[in-house]
Design a protein around this motif. Structure first.
Motif, PDB file in Angstrom:
ATOM      1  N   LYS A   1      15.498  -6.502   7.604  1.00 29.38           N
ATOM      2  CA  LYS A   1      14.777  -6.657   8.875  1.00 29.38           C
ATOM      3  C   LYS A   1      13.287  -6.876   8.628  1.00 29.38           C
ATOM      4  O   LYS A   1      12.632  -7.635   9.348  1.00 29.38           O
ATOM      5  N   VAL A   2      12.747  -6.210   7.623  1.00 29.55           N
ATOM      6  CA  VAL A   2      11.345  -6.417   7.249  1.00 29.55           C
ATOM      7  C   VAL A   2      11.133  -7.864   6.848  1.00 29.55           C
ATOM      8  O   VAL A   2      10.177  -8.523   7.279  1.00 29.55           O
ATOM      9  N   SER A   3      12.021  -8.386   5.993  1.00 34.64           N
ATOM     10  CA  SER A   3      11.921  -9.783   5.550  1.00 34.64           C
ATOM     11  C   SER A   3      12.035 -10.747   6.725  1.00 34.64           C
ATOM     12  O   SER A   3      11.297 -11.742   6.819  1.00 34.64           O
ATOM     13  N   ALA A   4      12.971 -10.442   7.631  1.00 33.41           N
ATOM     14  CA  ALA A   4      13.150 -11.309   8.805  1.00 33.41           C
ATOM     15  C   ALA A   4      11.903 -11.327   9.675  1.00 33.41           C
ATOM     16  O   ALA A   4      11.508 -12.369  10.188  1.00 33.41           O
ATOM     17  N   PHE A   5      11.267 -10.168   9.814  1.00 36.02           N
ATOM     18  CA  PHE A   5      10.029 -10.080  10.597  1.00 36.02           C
ATOM     19  C   PHE A   5       8.909 -10.883   9.940  1.00 36.02           C
ATOM     20  O   PHE A   5       8.212 -11.659  10.605  1.00 36.02           O
ATOM     21  N   LEU A   6       8.756 -10.725   8.632  1.00 33.67           N
ATOM     22  CA  LEU A   6       7.663 -11.409   7.937  1.00 33.67           C
ATOM     23  C   LEU A   6       7.865 -12.921   7.903  1.00 33.67           C
ATOM     24  O   LEU A   6       6.912 -13.683   8.125  1.00 33.67           O
ATOM     25  N   PHE A   7       9.079 -13.332   7.657  1.00 31.05           N
ATOM     26  CA  PHE A   7       9.319 -14.752   7.425  1.00 31.05           C
ATOM     27  C   PHE A   7      10.063 -15.413   8.583  1.00 31.05           C
ATOM     28  O   PHE A   7      10.511 -16.546   8.461  1.00 31.05           O
TER      29      PHE A   7
ATOM     30  N   ILE B   1       0.856  -1.197   0.000  1.00 27.99           N
ATOM     31  CA  ILE B   1       0.000   0.000   0.000  1.00 27.99           C
ATOM     32  C   ILE B   1       0.892   1.248   0.000  1.00 27.99           C
ATOM     33  O   ILE B   1       1.494   1.599   1.019  1.00 27.99           O
ATOM     34  N   HIS B   2       0.976   1.939  -1.129  1.00 24.58           N
ATOM     35  CA  HIS B   2       1.825   3.130  -1.235  1.00 24.58           C
ATOM     36  C   HIS B   2       1.164   4.349  -0.574  1.00 24.58           C
ATOM     37  O   HIS B   2       0.003   4.305  -0.158  1.00 24.58           O
ATOM     38  N   GLY B   3       1.892   5.452  -0.534  1.00 23.30           N
ATOM     39  CA  GLY B   3       1.407   6.648   0.142  1.00 23.30           C
ATOM     40  C   GLY B   3       0.863   7.727  -0.784  1.00 23.30           C
ATOM     41  O   GLY B   3       0.548   7.484  -1.947  1.00 23.30           O
ATOM     42  N   TRP B   4       0.795   8.934  -0.249  1.00 22.70           N
ATOM     43  CA  TRP B   4       0.213  10.111  -0.920  1.00 22.70           C
ATOM     44  C   TRP B   4       1.055  10.543  -2.120  1.00 22.70           C
ATOM     45  O   TRP B   4       2.277  10.550  -2.076  1.00 22.70           O
ATOM     46  N   GLU B   5       0.377  10.885  -3.221  1.00 25.74           N
ATOM     47  CA  GLU B   5       0.999  11.341  -4.464  1.00 25.74           C
ATOM     48  C   GLU B   5       2.101  10.386  -4.917  1.00 25.74           C
ATOM     49  O   GLU B   5       3.224  10.776  -5.218  1.00 25.74           O
ATOM     50  N   SER B   6       1.743   9.108  -4.962  1.00 30.54           N
ATOM     51  CA  SER B   6       2.684   8.063  -5.344  1.00 30.54           C
ATOM     52  C   SER B   6       1.946   7.014  -6.170  1.00 30.54           C
ATOM     53  O   SER B   6       0.821   7.243  -6.627  1.00 30.54           O
ATOM     54  N   ASN B   7       2.572   5.874  -6.365  1.00 34.16           N
ATOM     55  CA  ASN B   7       1.939   4.748  -7.048  1.00 34.16           C
ATOM     56  C   ASN B   7       2.756   3.497  -6.730  1.00 34.16           C
ATOM     57  O   ASN B   7       3.722   3.557  -5.966  1.00 34.16           O
ATOM     58  N   SER B   8       2.379   2.378  -7.313  1.00 31.71           N
ATOM     59  CA  SER B   8       2.989   1.102  -6.942  1.00 31.71           C
ATOM     60  C   SER B   8       4.461   0.967  -7.320  1.00 31.71           C
ATOM     61  O   SER B   8       5.138   0.068  -6.827  1.00 31.71           O
ATOM     62  N   SER B   9       4.975   1.861  -8.164  1.00 35.95           N
ATOM     63  CA  SER B   9       6.388   1.771  -8.524  1.00 35.95           C
ATOM     64  C   SER B   9       7.298   2.157  -7.361  1.00 35.95           C
ATOM     65  O   SER B   9       8.501   1.896  -7.421  1.00 35.95           O
ATOM     66  N   ARG B  10       6.751   2.748  -6.298  1.00 35.27           N
ATOM     67  CA  ARG B  10       7.592   3.154  -5.166  1.00 35.27           C
ATOM     68  C   ARG B  10       8.210   1.951  -4.440  1.00 35.27           C
ATOM     69  O   ARG B  10       9.133   2.089  -3.655  1.00 35.27           O
ATOM     70  N   TRP B  11       7.718   0.756  -4.747  1.00 33.23           N
ATOM     71  CA  TRP B  11       8.201  -0.445  -4.059  1.00 33.23           C
ATOM     72  C   TRP B  11       9.375  -1.118  -4.758  1.00 33.23           C
ATOM     73  O   TRP B  11       9.782  -2.220  -4.364  1.00 33.23           O
ATOM     74  N   LYS B  12       9.939  -0.480  -5.775  1.00 36.77           N
ATOM     75  CA  LYS B  12      10.961  -1.147  -6.599  1.00 36.77           C
ATOM     76  C   LYS B  12      12.168  -1.616  -5.793  1.00 36.77           C
ATOM     77  O   LYS B  12      12.786  -2.631  -6.132  1.00 36.77           O
ATOM     78  N   LYS B  13      12.544  -0.919  -4.722  1.00 40.12           N
ATOM     79  CA  LYS B  13      13.725  -1.303  -3.948  1.00 40.12           C
ATOM     80  C   LYS B  13      13.423  -2.381  -2.910  1.00 40.12           C
ATOM     81  O   LYS B  13      14.322  -3.104  -2.491  1.00 40.12           O
ATOM     82  N   LEU B  14      12.175  -2.463  -2.489  1.00 43.80           N
ATOM     83  CA  LEU B  14      11.785  -3.503  -1.536  1.00 43.80           C
ATOM     84  C   LEU B  14      11.426  -4.810  -2.243  1.00 43.80           C
ATOM     85  O   LEU B  14      11.637  -5.901  -1.699  1.00 43.80           O
ATOM     86  N   LEU B  15      10.913  -4.711  -3.449  1.00 42.47           N
ATOM     87  CA  LEU B  15      10.408  -5.884  -4.166  1.00 42.47           C
ATOM     88  C   LEU B  15      11.391  -7.052  -4.256  1.00 42.47           C
ATOM     89  O   LEU B  15      10.993  -8.208  -4.021  1.00 42.47           O
TER      90      LEU B  15
END
Length: 283
Positions: A273-279, A83-97
């Motif tokens: 750390k995000v990945s470690a938390f999720l998985f 879920i991206h934020g204000w004045e953005s779109n789904s491309s903002r996740w390119k570094k986390l993907l």
């Protein structure tokens, strides 16, 4: 030069709205609401998609008047909703993907109202939560990741809809108190007391809640979902104190304080750390 121009522009808009409030008050509220709720950036062209989104399977979900654009990176039965934020779109996740795809999970990103390829003009938390619910009902995600206003919307969504399939939430740089967001807006435009009161009344109706209660810290106060919350000390868009409010109210949360990442929070170590938390793996 740009800062001076932006300052003069915002003050000119505010002066115009203040004058309109005495002659045509309804029109003044409509104009102010438009500036507050309508994103001026974040739309994209379907013929010129960012490279990151070209690698996904695009699916458009139509429900009633809503046209919700999603991007799917297919994997196993574990589903993560972004879920991206204000004045953005789904491309903002390119570094986390890459970190999420490496897990083998199915990744689904959603464009918010009036952004990306989704329809609509107004971006409000309740409307965005409605978009999330449409996608969640179809795909039953176990994990949700939200940035900035997307993070606040994710918390509101879980607070309102109480989706039992959501097991973990990752919230990055999210604001807590709506009253602060509105105050910053009215201060930026130097709106008069009449307009401030009118907008407070309008958003009490739009949000269907007392404005003091429309806060992320309230949304998480009784939340059972496990959380990972990150906020940067140097964030000038959403102050660090907002993250602390959420962390103090969320009983089952891992709070990560970062420094030097700003509001975007793009960082390899943080994403590990995000990945470690999720998985539930060691980093």
């Amino acid at each position: 030069m740009k800062k001076n121009f932006y300052f003069l522009l915002t003050k000119s808009i505010g002066t115009y709205i203040n004058l309109m409030s005495y002659v045509f008050p309804s029109r003044a509220i409509q104009i102010a609401h438009g500036y507050f709720s309508q994103p001026r950036k974040g739309k994209i062209n379907s013929t010129k998609l960012p490279k990151t989104l070209q690698e996904a399977t695009l699916e458009t979900i139509v429900e009633n008047e809503n046209i919700v654009q999603t991007y799917i990176w297919k994997g196993n039965e574990t589903i993560i909703l972004l879920i991206h934020g204000w004045e953005s779109n789904s491309s903002r996740w390119k570094k986390l993907l890459p970190h999420l795809i490496q897990s083998g999970s199915t990744i689904i990103a959603i464009d918010g109202p009036g952004q990306g390829l989704s329809n609509g003009k107004e971006f409000t938390v309740p409307k965005y939560a409605e978009f999330i619910d449409i996608v969640a009902k179809k795909y039953n995600p176990q994990y949700m990741i939200g940035h900035s206003m997307g993070g606040k919307t994710g918390l509101y969504y879980q607070y309102k809809y109480k989706n039992p399939t959501i097991q973990k939430m990752v919230i990055l740089g999210a604001p807590s108190d709506f009253v602060i967001i509105l105050k910053n807006f009215t201060s930026l435009l130097s709106l008069n007391k009449k307009m401030i009161q009118a907008l407070q009344h309008k958003y009490t109706q739009v949000l269907d809640k007392n404005l003091d209660e429309f806060a992320s810290k309230e949304f998480v106060s009784n939340m059972e979902t496990k959380g990972f919350l990150a906020h940067d000390i140097d964030d000038t868009i959403v102050l660090f104190t907002e993250g602390k409010k959420i962390a103090e109210a969320w009983k089952d949360v891992q709070f990560e304080e970062t420094k030097g990442l700003g509001h975007k929070l793009h960082d390899e170590e943080l994403y590990k750390k995000v990945s470690a938390f999720l998985f539930e793996s060691d980093i």
